[in-house]
Motif scaffolding. Structure first.
Motif, mmCIF file in Angstrom:
data_model
loop_
_atom_site.group_PDB
_atom_site.id
_atom_site.type_symbol
_atom_site.label_atom_id
_atom_site.label_comp_id
_atom_site.label_asym_id
_atom_site.label_seq_id
_atom_site.Cartn_x
_atom_site.Cartn_y
_atom_site.Cartn_z
ATOM 1 N N ASN A 31 23.748 112.026 -56.409
ATOM 2 C CA ASN A 31 22.657 112.493 -57.247
ATOM 3 C C ASN A 31 21.309 112.290 -56.541
ATOM 4 O OD1 ASN A 31 21.803 109.764 -57.682
ATOM 5 N ND2 ASN A 31 23.194 109.581 -59.430
ATOM 6 N N GLU A 32 20.239 112.766 -57.148
ATOM 7 C CA GLU A 32 18.916 112.726 -56.515
ATOM 8 C C GLU A 32 18.475 111.301 -56.184
ATOM 9 O OE1 GLU A 32 15.844 114.911 -58.507
ATOM 10 O OE2 GLU A 32 17.172 116.576 -58.988
ATOM 11 N N GLN B 103 23.132 123.870 -61.308
ATOM 12 C CA GLN B 103 22.449 122.720 -60.697
ATOM 13 C C GLN B 103 21.067 123.091 -60.129
ATOM 14 O OE1 GLN B 103 24.210 119.380 -60.128
ATOM 15 N NE2 GLN B 103 26.082 119.952 -59.070
ATOM 16 N N GLN B 104 20.262 123.774 -60.923
ATOM 17 C CA GLN B 104 18.977 124.265 -60.433
ATOM 18 C C GLN B 104 18.039 123.143 -60.008
ATOM 19 O OE1 GLN B 104 18.343 127.254 -59.721
ATOM 20 N NE2 GLN B 104 19.701 128.562 -60.922
ATOM 21 N N ASP B 105 17.955 122.078 -60.786
ATOM 22 C CA ASP B 105 17.042 120.976 -60.452
ATOM 23 C C ASP B 105 17.451 120.296 -59.147
ATOM 24 O OD1 ASP B 105 15.575 121.487 -62.713
ATOM 25 O OD2 ASP B 105 16.530 119.907 -63.926
ATOM 26 N N LEU B 106 18.738 120.054 -58.986
ATOM 27 C CA LEU B 106 19.225 119.413 -57.768
ATOM 28 C C LEU B 106 18.996 120.320 -56.565
ATOM 29 C CD1 LEU B 106 20.696 117.010 -56.473
ATOM 30 C CD2 LEU B 106 22.863 118.144 -57.008
ATOM 31 N N ARG B 107 19.189 121.615 -56.734
ATOM 32 C CA ARG B 107 18.958 122.562 -55.633
ATOM 33 C C ARG B 107 17.484 122.618 -55.250
ATOM 34 N NH1 ARG B 107 21.918 127.629 -58.080
ATOM 35 N NH2 ARG B 107 20.775 128.742 -56.430
ATOM 36 N N LYS B 108 16.602 122.541 -56.240
ATOM 37 C CA LYS B 108 15.160 122.529 -55.953
ATOM 38 C C LYS B 108 14.811 121.274 -55.164
ATOM 39 C CE LYS B 108 10.726 123.524 -56.414
ATOM 40 N NZ LYS B 108 10.068 122.282 -55.954
ATOM 41 N N PHE B 109 15.368 120.144 -55.554
ATOM 42 C CA PHE B 109 15.154 118.884 -54.840
ATOM 43 C C PHE B 109 15.601 119.020 -53.388
ATOM 44 C CE2 PHE B 109 17.169 114.991 -53.294
ATOM 45 C CZ PHE B 109 16.142 114.063 -53.399
ATOM 46 N N ASP C 148 13.279 121.190 -51.281
ATOM 47 C CA ASP C 148 12.031 120.495 -50.937
ATOM 48 C C ASP C 148 12.199 119.621 -49.692
ATOM 49 O OD1 ASP C 148 10.774 121.662 -53.064
ATOM 50 O OD2 ASP C 148 10.954 119.924 -54.390
#
Length: 362
Positions: A190-191, A218-224, A227
């Motif tokens: 996880n992040e 998993q959009q949030d994890l992919r954005k992380f 980055d």
């Protein structure tokens, strides 16, 4: 004059076609080594050795160059034999290939990295692997005779709660410096766990492999990951149609619900419009978003089908239609609760509802 106009028009048409196809990249570049990782790979989970050897050889002949395996899949030796035969037959060279394998849950200790990596390279008959992932963030105590997890009389797995990701990562960096590994990455982290490693590492994670499909995007994890220039690889990109039988037969674990992405009305309608299969649409959907996919198949026809995903483009309305299929955490298939008691490990990576855990324990 007319000939000149004709050539000019043809050239523009070719350019338009080129730009349309090239939006869906066949490779992604890893940020710290600049190695090219094919966006389509062959997944090999659940593929027994007597089947996977010919499958890998056939896949390489068809044009696959990315093979994904793991210690836990128990098929590295067969894959190594297929690769060696393909090279010795003059079909290609080692440099043409991108081979991924993973440190197992029973080897998640810094002092065990050398042992498992050495064994895996021997099984694969390779001097190095292109990508080595920590398969899961938690660890089990290992039965030294079978190299499998120790299990209590209650059926619960013996957890090694002293897992230290930083020490494991530093050991992987040492193996990379020795030339045994080209790139290092993570799987099912996880992040928070990824961030902790990045804060202490010399060589940041290059790839994160996670469950990812239209029901679980998993959009949030992919954005992380974007980055931090971490490439995301999707396992189960088609919703892993064969996973339920595996859970039931091997672990006596039966999820209440299980997705049927390939039979979903929206997916089928989009596929029919493009003259493609539902599988091709689901893979194209992810690859067009720069997600690497590793669908597993042992059928030559399906291997060919899974390759034919770069010659069409979904419209924005079709993409949005597929994005709306996302169920968030409710779409997750692989929560690892089939390993009884795993949720009690301090590095268990997912948030789960208490009622879900109680159902597993019953």
């Amino acid at each position: 004059m007319n000939l000149g106009i004709r050539v000019q028009l043809l050239s523009r048409a070719q350019i338009r076609c080129y730009h349309r196809i090239c939006r869906i990249m066949k490779h992604v570049s890893l940020s710290q080594t600049n190695d090219l990782m094919p966006t389509l790979g062959l997944g090999t989970w659940q593929a027994p050795p007597d089947v996977i050897e010919s499958t890998v050889y056939n896949a390489l002949n068809l044009g696959y160059r990315h093979i994904d395996t793991a210690f836990n899949y128990n098929n590295e030796e067969a894959i190594g034999t297929a690769i060696k035969k393909w090279i010795s037959d003059g079909k290609g060279t080692r440099k043409d290939l991108f081979v991924t394998t993973k440190l197992p849950h029973v080897g998640n200790r810094a002092e065990d990295v050398d042992k498992f990596l050495t064994l895996q390279l021997k099984r694969l008959q390779l001097d190095y692997v292109d990508l080595y992932l920590i398969h899961v963030p938690f660890a089990f105590h290992c039965d030294d005779q079978t190299l499998t997890p120790k299990v209590k009389s209650t059926g619960e797995y013996e957890l090694d709660t002293e897992t230290n990701h930083i020490m494991i990562w530093k050991k992987l960096e040492e193996c990379q410096e020795k030339g045994l590994i080209r790139n290092i990455g993570l799987s099912n982290f996880n992040e928070k766990q990824i961030t902790k490693i990045m804060q202490s590492c010399n060589f940041k994670p290059q790839v994160l492999q996670v469950e990812l499909h239209a029901y679980f995007q998993q959009q949030d994890l992919r954005k992380f990951c974007s980055d931090y220039e971490i490439v995301v690889t999707a396992y189960a990109p088609l919703g892993s149609p064969g996973a339920k039988d595996h859970f039931v037969n091997k672990y006596n674990y039966n999820p209440d619900t299980f997705p049927d992405l390939l039979g979903h009305k929206d997916v089928k309608e989009i596929a029919e419009k493009h003259g493609k299969t539902p599988a091709q649409v689901l893979l194209n959907f992810l690859v067009a978003q720069r997600v690497v996919v590793i669908p597993k198949s042992t059928s030559v026809n399906r291997l060919k089908e899974n390759m034919s995903i770069y010659d069409f483009e979904l419209s924005s309305s079709e993409v949005n239609r597929l994005k709306k299929l996302d169920k968030g955490e409710d779409g997750r298939i692989f929560n690892f609760l089939f390993w009884k008691g795993v949720e009690n490990h301090p590095e268990y990576p997912f948030k789960i509802q208490k009622v879900e855990v109680e159902q597993v324990k019953q």
